[in-house]
Scaffold this active site. Structure first.
Site, short mmCIF file in Angstrom:
data_model
loop_
_atom_site.label_atom_id
_atom_site.label_comp_id
_atom_site.label_asym_id
_atom_site.label_seq_id
_atom_site.Cartn_x
_atom_site.Cartn_y
_atom_site.Cartn_z
N SER A 50 4.68 -5.49 -3.21
CA SER A 50 4.86 -3.86 -3.57
C SER A 50 5.23 -3.08 -2.83
O SER A 50 6.31 -3.30 -2.71
CB SER A 50 3.09 -3.44 -3.65
OG SER A 50 2.50 -2.50 -3.88
N TYR A 51 4.81 -2.42 -1.34
CA TYR A 51 5.58 -2.06 -0.17
C TYR A 51 5.98 -2.74 0.72
O TYR A 51 7.02 -2.37 1.67
CB TYR A 51 4.59 -0.36 0.09
CG TYR A 51 4.96 0.03 0.43
CD1 TYR A 51 5.80 1.19 0.70
CD2 TYR A 51 5.36 0.72 2.62
CE1 TYR A 51 6.61 2.59 1.15
CE2 TYR A 51 6.38 1.17 3.00
CZ TYR A 51 6.51 2.18 2.52
OH TYR A 51 7.84 3.21 3.18
N GLY A 96 0.90 -1.10 0.30
CA GLY A 96 -0.20 -0.21 -0.05
C GLY A 96 0.55 1.46 0.08
O GLY A 96 0.92 2.10 -0.93
N HIS A 143 0.89 -7.35 -11.11
CA HIS A 143 1.55 -6.68 -9.57
C HIS A 143 1.27 -8.07 -8.52
O HIS A 143 1.92 -7.93 -7.80
CB HIS A 143 0.12 -5.27 -9.25
CG HIS A 143 1.44 -4.74 -8.11
ND1 HIS A 143 3.09 -4.62 -7.89
CD2 HIS A 143 1.08 -4.70 -6.78
CE1 HIS A 143 3.16 -4.15 -7.44
NE2 HIS A 143 2.00 -4.00 -6.91
N ASP A 157 3.67 -6.19 -14.72
CA ASP A 157 3.34 -5.33 -14.04
C ASP A 157 3.57 -3.88 -14.38
O ASP A 157 5.11 -3.66 -14.44
CB ASP A 157 3.32 -5.84 -12.77
CG ASP A 157 3.02 -4.50 -10.95
OD1 ASP A 157 2.29 -2.99 -11.95
OD2 ASP A 157 4.37 -3.88 -10.05
#
Length: 480
Positions: free
Chosen positions: A220-221, A125, A457, A405
């Site tokens: 991701s984060y 996020g 992703h 992605d």
């Protein structure tokens, strides 16, 4: 006061409803834009990477007796008959003074659960749910059907080969909460500390896992969350008289780990995949300095805006996938993943009977919490030094990338690895799955890089079989 007011609006009314994979919604960009604007201000001091210089202080450990039995899920509403593994979910308090508690979901293995490793999964996020997104949309044992009521078994779930623990972190994400509104303004350092405190307490609740091989994975984060937590575990293992966590390795998927390579890799990916024109790409190359001390000029910002406009409504997280459409004649997906899945998950997890079965507080559950990203406090420009530290520690370090992605693309991962300056041991080669190329792999000194062909992703969503094959290789410590 301002933060508390905004938080009260968000949590009581939930005016904004977002899906992590929703077209046009980009929680990572929210926090990156805020952090980049801070860095552009005079006298800004860069956030320091968490290092081994941090001193250890004993973490809170609460009483856990009887809580495991209370957390056991008898069955989830709508789950298919013949479910043959144990599930648990509930809260672990990480700060009793603030009333801060994190929600988890554990899916044990149907076979060999008593010997299979324990794997922690973290979504990014920041502010997005590892349970709703990670478990229900990606690698968990069930998928929510289009009726919003029933579940289907995911035959490629990662709990086939490991006991998988999903943690909604930090507080304010999903079902996790705090009774202190200021806790929702958090950052990298506090998130790592809370996740570590969670693990120490969770292992007291589930003592049979204390000596089990332990891995941390995420996307991701979580490219920040995973290495920072891993580093904290290794540091504390040396000096604590509390639980020693048997960390064996980490795997980072389409991971945001370095801001410079995120930018250069993303715009190069746009260009090489015919999303932006030669002129826009050249404008970015000529006018943008994405290094930590670089300044974003008006001309650079203008070309970035042109790139966003040129991208139009291509689905950012999987550039060849269809969008969720109300039309029954929408374009069929190149994979079996339903682009409307997140809508089904939101409806299912906001059903009172479902929340009760999960032992969750009755709340309006959402995929992501924007407030978390808006008020994110600390974020180093790069976590590559942390990754280098982990590579030197002897644990297994893997970076994997779905190659369709555009948010954190394969080019970004390759540029980040270049910065690590590690030597190649096993040159680039195609790895196979069912007589087709599953992706490509390079074995570096103390690092493995794997691509998953045809995955966006959210790798396990789009290529579940190839993702499980890669994951099994990771646990075995063998190149796929």
């Amino acid at each position: 006061m301002k933060i508390a007011f905004l938080l009260s609006i968000h949590f009581s009314l939930l005016v904004f409803v977002h899906s992590y994979g929703g077209n046009g919604y980009d929680p990572l960009e929210t926090v990156l834009s805020n952090q980049r604007s801070k860095r552009s201000k005079p006298h800004h001091v860069s956030n320091k990477v968490v290092t081994s210089e941090n001193s250890y202080s004993p973490v809170y450990v609460g009483p856990q007796d009887g809580l495991k039995e209370m957390d056991k899920i008898s069955s989830l509403p709508g789950q298919p008959a013949g479910t043959d593994f144990d599930q648990y979910s509930g809260y672990v308090t990480v700060d009793p003074n603030h009333g801060r508690a994190l929600f988890y979901y554990l899916a044990e293995s149907p076979i060999n659960s008593s010997t299979n490793p324990l794997v922690l999964w973290l979504n990014g996020g920041p502010g997005c749910s590892s349970f709703g997104n990670g478990a229900m949309m990606e690698l968990g044992p069930f998928r929510v059907n289009a009726d919003n009521v029933t579940l289907s078994r995911n035959k490629y779930a990662w709990n086939n080969v490991a006991n998988v623990l999903f943690l909604e972190s930090p507080a304010g994400v999903g079902f996790s909460y705090s009774n202190t509104s200021s806790d929702y303004s958090t950052g990298d350092i506090q998130t790592a500390k809370d996740s570590y405190t969670f693990l120490v307490n969770w292992l007291e609740r589930f003592p049979e896992y204390k000596t089990r091989d332990f891995y941390i994975t995420g996307e991701s984060y979580a490219g920040h969350y995973v290495p920072q937590l891993a580093q904290l575990i290794l540091q504390n293992n040396k000096i604590t008289n509390q639980t020693v966590i048997n960390l064996k390795g980490i795997a980072l998927g389409n991971a945001y780990v370095d801001d410079e390579t995120e930018n250069t890799g993303m715009f190069d990916y746009f260009w090489t995949h015919a999303i932006i024109s030669d002129e826009i790409h050249e404008g970015i190359i000529s006018n943008c300095n994405f290094s930590e001390n670089g300044t974003v000029t008006e001309t650079c910002a203008e070309y970035q805006s042109k790139a966003t406009a040129a991208r139009s409504n291509v689905y950012f997280y999987d550039i060849y996938a269809p969008l969720c459409s109300s039309s029954t004649n929408s374009t069929p997906s190149i994979s079996e993943f339903d682009p409307c899945t997140e809508n089904y998950i939101r409806s299912y997890l906001n059903t009172a009977a479902v929340q009760q079965s999960l032992h969750a507080k009755p709340v309006q559950w959402d995929s992501c919490n924007d407030i978390i990203g808006i008020f994110w406090k600390d974020m180093p420009f790069t976590v590559l030094p942390v990754i280098q530290d982990l590579m030197a520690s002897g644990i297994s370090v893997w970076i994997y990338s779905g190659d369709t992605d555009a948010r954190v693309p394969v080019t970004t991962s390759r540029y980040s690895i270049d910065k690590l300056q590690t030597s190649v041991k096993t040159p680039w080669y195609p790895w196979m799955y069912e007589d087709e190329v599953g992706g490509y792999v390079v074995g570096y000194q103390n690092l493995t890089f794997v691509t998953i062909r045809g995955a966006g992703h959210f790798v396990p969503s789009y290529q579940p079989a190839r993702a499980l094959a890669f994951f099994a290789s990771f646990l075995e410590g063998k190149l796929p």
